[in-house]
Write a protein that holds these residues in place. Structure first.
Motif, PDB file in Angstrom:
ATOM      1  N   GLY A  98      94.106  -5.944  81.636  1.00 49.14           N
ATOM      2  CA  GLY A  98      93.707  -6.864  80.822  1.00 49.14           C
ATOM      3  C   GLY A  98      92.714  -8.467  80.857  1.00 49.14           C
ATOM      4  N   LEU A  99      93.171  -9.262  80.165  1.00 50.04           N
ATOM      5  CA  LEU A  99      92.604 -10.447  79.364  1.00 50.04           C
ATOM      6  C   LEU A  99      93.434 -11.291  80.718  1.00 50.04           C
ATOM      7  CD1 LEU A  99      90.629  -9.181  76.253  1.00 50.04           C
ATOM      8  CD2 LEU A  99      90.218  -9.484  78.641  1.00 50.04           C
ATOM      9  N   GLY A 100      94.717 -11.294  81.187  1.00 47.92           N
ATOM     10  CA  GLY A 100      95.282 -12.172  81.206  1.00 47.92           C
ATOM     11  C   GLY A 100      95.105 -13.102  82.280  1.00 47.92           C
ATOM     12  N   ASP A 101      93.904 -13.062  83.088  1.00 45.84           N
ATOM     13  CA  ASP A 101      93.249 -13.711  84.540  1.00 45.84           C
ATOM     14  C   ASP A 101      92.466 -15.265  83.544  1.00 45.84           C
ATOM     15  OD1 ASP A 101      91.592 -12.037  83.766  1.00 45.84           O
ATOM     16  OD2 ASP A 101      90.505 -11.898  85.423  1.00 45.84           O
ATOM     17  N   ARG A 102      92.473 -14.660  82.409  1.00 45.50           N
ATOM     18  CA  ARG A 102      91.785 -15.573  81.408  1.00 45.50           C
ATOM     19  C   ARG A 102      92.554 -16.373  80.670  1.00 45.50           C
ATOM     20  NH1 ARG A 102      86.127 -13.452  81.101  1.00 45.50           N
ATOM     21  NH2 ARG A 102      86.092 -11.615  82.205  1.00 45.50           N
ATOM     22  N   GLN A 103      91.534 -17.432  79.939  1.00 49.54           N
ATOM     23  CA  GLN A 103      92.681 -18.948  79.742  1.00 49.54           C
ATOM     24  C   GLN A 103      92.589 -18.160  78.435  1.00 49.54           C
ATOM     25  OE1 GLN A 103      92.304 -22.625  80.667  1.00 49.54           O
ATOM     26  NE2 GLN A 103      93.537 -23.453  78.721  1.00 49.54           N
ATOM     27  N   VAL A 104      93.297 -17.522  77.327  1.00 49.37           N
ATOM     28  CA  VAL A 104      92.482 -17.221  76.057  1.00 49.37           C
ATOM     29  C   VAL A 104      93.919 -17.995  75.211  1.00 49.37           C
ATOM     30  CG1 VAL A 104      92.328 -15.139  74.303  1.00 49.37           C
ATOM     31  CG2 VAL A 104      91.120 -14.921  77.050  1.00 49.37           C
ATOM     32  N   LEU A 144      87.946  -6.798  71.201  1.00 46.53           N
ATOM     33  CA  LEU A 144      89.265  -7.850  72.113  1.00 46.53           C
ATOM     34  C   LEU A 144      88.321  -8.345  72.509  1.00 46.53           C
ATOM     35  CD1 LEU A 144      91.388  -9.780  71.952  1.00 46.53           C
ATOM     36  CD2 LEU A 144      92.697  -8.410  73.240  1.00 46.53           C
ATOM     37  N   GLU A 145      87.887  -7.517  73.311  1.00 44.91           N
ATOM     38  CA  GLU A 145      87.850  -7.691  74.779  1.00 44.91           C
ATOM     39  C   GLU A 145      85.616  -8.781  74.357  1.00 44.91           C
ATOM     40  OE1 GLU A 145      86.114  -5.373  78.973  1.00 44.91           O
ATOM     41  OE2 GLU A 145      85.762  -4.429  77.070  1.00 44.91           O
ATOM     42  N   LEU A 146      85.429  -7.762  73.929  1.00 48.31           N
ATOM     43  CA  LEU A 146      83.345  -8.171  73.462  1.00 48.31           C
ATOM     44  C   LEU A 146      83.682  -9.973  73.159  1.00 48.31           C
ATOM     45  CD1 LEU A 146      80.894  -7.905  72.436  1.00 48.31           C
ATOM     46  CD2 LEU A 146      81.298  -6.981  70.234  1.00 48.31           C
ATOM     47  N   ALA A 147      85.164 -10.001  71.751  1.00 53.22           N
ATOM     48  CA  ALA A 147      85.040 -11.318  70.829  1.00 53.22           C
ATOM     49  C   ALA A 147      85.196 -12.568  72.521  1.00 53.22           C
ATOM     50  CB  ALA A 147      86.225 -11.344  70.913  1.00 53.22           C
ATOM     51  N   VAL A 148      86.622 -11.915  73.313  1.00 50.05           N
ATOM     52  CA  VAL A 148      86.206 -12.931  74.928  1.00 50.05           C
ATOM     53  C   VAL A 148      85.633 -13.194  75.771  1.00 50.05           C
ATOM     54  CG1 VAL A 148      88.275 -12.847  77.273  1.00 50.05           C
ATOM     55  CG2 VAL A 148      89.511 -12.545  74.829  1.00 50.05           C
ATOM     56  N   LEU A 149      85.279 -11.623  76.168  1.00 54.22           N
ATOM     57  CA  LEU A 149      83.699 -12.082  76.981  1.00 54.22           C
ATOM     58  C   LEU A 149      82.026 -12.801  75.938  1.00 54.22           C
ATOM     59  CD1 LEU A 149      83.591  -8.665  78.323  1.00 54.22           C
ATOM     60  CD2 LEU A 149      83.843 -10.764  79.374  1.00 54.22           C
ATOM     61  N   GLY A 186      99.247  -4.367  67.774  1.00 57.76           N
ATOM     62  CA  GLY A 186     100.017  -5.696  67.727  1.00 57.76           C
ATOM     63  C   GLY A 186     100.467  -6.076  69.649  1.00 57.76           C
ATOM     64  N   ALA A 187     100.481  -5.380  69.183  1.00 52.78           N
ATOM     65  CA  ALA A 187     101.872  -4.973  70.748  1.00 52.78           C
ATOM     66  C   ALA A 187     101.042  -4.975  71.982  1.00 52.78           C
ATOM     67  CB  ALA A 187     103.230  -4.156  70.905  1.00 52.78           C
ATOM     68  N   ILE A 188      99.949  -3.953  71.486  1.00 51.20           N
ATOM     69  CA  ILE A 188      98.831  -3.201  72.796  1.00 51.20           C
ATOM     70  C   ILE A 188      97.506  -4.226  72.744  1.00 51.20           C
ATOM     71  CG2 ILE A 188      97.149  -2.516  72.538  1.00 51.20           C
ATOM     72  CD1 ILE A 188      98.167   0.298  71.779  1.00 51.20           C
ATOM     73  N   LEU A 189      97.408  -5.526  71.665  1.00 51.00           N
ATOM     74  CA  LEU A 189      96.377  -5.923  71.678  1.00 51.00           C
ATOM     75  C   LEU A 189      97.328  -7.286  72.278  1.00 51.00           C
ATOM     76  CD1 LEU A 189      94.918  -6.219  68.816  1.00 51.00           C
ATOM     77  CD2 LEU A 189      94.185  -5.636  70.713  1.00 51.00           C
ATOM     78  N   THR A 190      98.321  -7.912  72.692  1.00 51.22           N
ATOM     79  CA  THR A 190      99.654  -9.040  72.973  1.00 51.22           C
ATOM     80  C   THR A 190      99.339  -8.565  74.404  1.00 51.22           C
ATOM     81  OG1 THR A 190     100.374  -9.318  71.571  1.00 51.22           O
ATOM     82  CG2 THR A 190     101.134 -10.431  73.182  1.00 51.22           C
ATOM     83  N   ARG A 191      99.528  -7.580  74.587  1.00 49.86           N
ATOM     84  CA  ARG A 191      99.529  -7.031  76.051  1.00 49.86           C
ATOM     85  C   ARG A 191      98.550  -7.272  77.070  1.00 49.86           C
ATOM     86  NH1 ARG A 191     102.773  -2.983  75.672  1.00 49.86           N
ATOM     87  NH2 ARG A 191     101.760  -1.110  75.433  1.00 49.86           N
ATOM     88  N   ALA A 192      97.266  -6.752  76.238  1.00 57.08           N
ATOM     89  CA  ALA A 192      95.485  -6.890  77.084  1.00 57.08           C
ATOM     90  C   ALA A 192      95.750  -7.892  76.873  1.00 57.08           C
ATOM     91  CB  ALA A 192      95.305  -6.555  76.034  1.00 57.08           C
ATOM     92  N   LEU A 193      96.557  -9.419  76.091  1.00 56.96           N
ATOM     93  CA  LEU A 193      95.862 -10.775  76.692  1.00 56.96           C
ATOM     94  C   LEU A 193      96.368 -11.451  77.863  1.00 56.96           C
ATOM     95  CD1 LEU A 193      95.508 -11.866  72.432  1.00 56.96           C
ATOM     96  CD2 LEU A 193      93.660 -11.925  74.729  1.00 56.96           C
ATOM     97  N   ALA A 194      98.168 -10.578  78.075  1.00 55.88           N
ATOM     98  CA  ALA A 194      98.764 -11.151  79.075  1.00 55.88           C
ATOM     99  C   ALA A 194      98.540 -10.120  80.241  1.00 55.88           C
ATOM    100  CB  ALA A 194      99.889 -10.634  78.624  1.00 55.88           C
ATOM    101  N   ASP A 195      97.739  -9.564  80.261  1.00 54.11           N
ATOM    102  CA  ASP A 195      97.966  -8.247  81.511  1.00 54.11           C
ATOM    103  C   ASP A 195      97.387  -8.721  82.544  1.00 54.11           C
ATOM    104  OD1 ASP A 195      97.248  -6.868  83.771  1.00 54.11           O
ATOM    105  OD2 ASP A 195      98.517  -4.598  82.000  1.00 54.11           O
ATOM    106  N   ALA A 208      89.830 -23.166  78.407  1.00 56.68           N
ATOM    107  CA  ALA A 208      89.849 -21.761  77.628  1.00 56.68           C
ATOM    108  C   ALA A 208      89.250 -21.262  76.294  1.00 56.68           C
ATOM    109  CB  ALA A 208      91.123 -22.991  76.232  1.00 56.68           C
ATOM    110  N   ILE A 209      89.450 -20.212  76.369  1.00 54.12           N
ATOM    111  CA  ILE A 209      88.397 -19.830  75.532  1.00 54.12           C
ATOM    112  C   ILE A 209      88.810 -18.922  74.162  1.00 54.12           C
ATOM    113  CG2 ILE A 209      87.650 -16.624  75.046  1.00 54.12           C
ATOM    114  CD1 ILE A 209      87.341 -16.717  78.085  1.00 54.12           C
ATOM    115  N   ARG A 210      88.395 -19.730  73.189  1.00 53.04           N
ATOM    116  CA  ARG A 210      89.498 -19.878  72.422  1.00 53.04           C
ATOM    117  C   ARG A 210      89.068 -19.016  71.219  1.00 53.04           C
ATOM    118  NH1 ARG A 210      89.372 -25.302  72.773  1.00 53.04           N
ATOM    119  NH2 ARG A 210      91.749 -26.038  73.259  1.00 53.04           N
TER     120      ARG A 210
END
Length: 174
Positions: free
Chosen positions: A113-119, A144-149, A100-109, A158-160
């Protein structure tokens, strides 16, 4: 850096005895200059007995410090003489809290990570992904990356990511 050594990384999938011999020659030259050599051999279980035998004398003499990485049971896949000159470290699956911490960090980085996107990720989607990843960060992050992209942004940008999106993106084991 910590060992003050030259570091080489090879994949047993793509190299053979010829490449190992070249590395050994290079290691001998480096040792003459006072350098130590560390070899990371990824997928070491893919080396057959003859290939593993080719490494043995160089590990025995201390020319190479060998780090072998494998997802297989080393006691079945690595020859006894080589195994007897190693330490086996077993990596356990990550806990749900760690994933959970790794995924949360990936969403914010924003850099790695994916922090440059509004997820916007639904809590139940994150929880489901963590539970279904089996302690495997690579599987969780790839999903997670597949889901966002693969999810188009909503009208406001926003990417929901909801539970259904995660369920569709998780690899199926059949």
């Amino acid at each position: 850096r910590e060992l003050d050594a030259e570091f080489f990384a090879l994949s047993a999938v793509t190299v053979g005895v010829a490449e190992v011999r070249k590395l050994v020659d290079q290691a001998r030259r480096l040792r003459e200059g006072g350098r130590r050599i560390v070899l990371l051999l990824d997928e070491i279980h893919r080396f057959n007995k003859a290939q593993q035998d080719a490494l043995l004398p160089h590990v025995e003499e201390g020319l190479l410090t060998l780090i072998g990485a494998t997802t297989e049971n080393p006691y079945f896949e690595i020859i006894g003489p080589l195994l007897s000159r190693t330490r086996v470290f077993v990596f356990e699956p990550l806990s749900e809290a760690e994933l959970g911490a790794i995924l949360t960090r990936a969403l914010a980085d924003r850099e790695r990570g994916l922090g440059d996107r509004q997820v916007e990720m639904a809590g139940e989607a994150l929880e489901y992904l963590v539970q279904r990843s089996g302690g495997d960060a690579r599987r969780a992050l790839n999903t997670l990356e597949l889901a966002v992209l693969s999810t188009p942004p909503a009208s406001e940008g926003a990417i929901r990511i909801n539970l259904e999106v995660i369920q569709e993106c998780l690899p199926r084991r059949e």
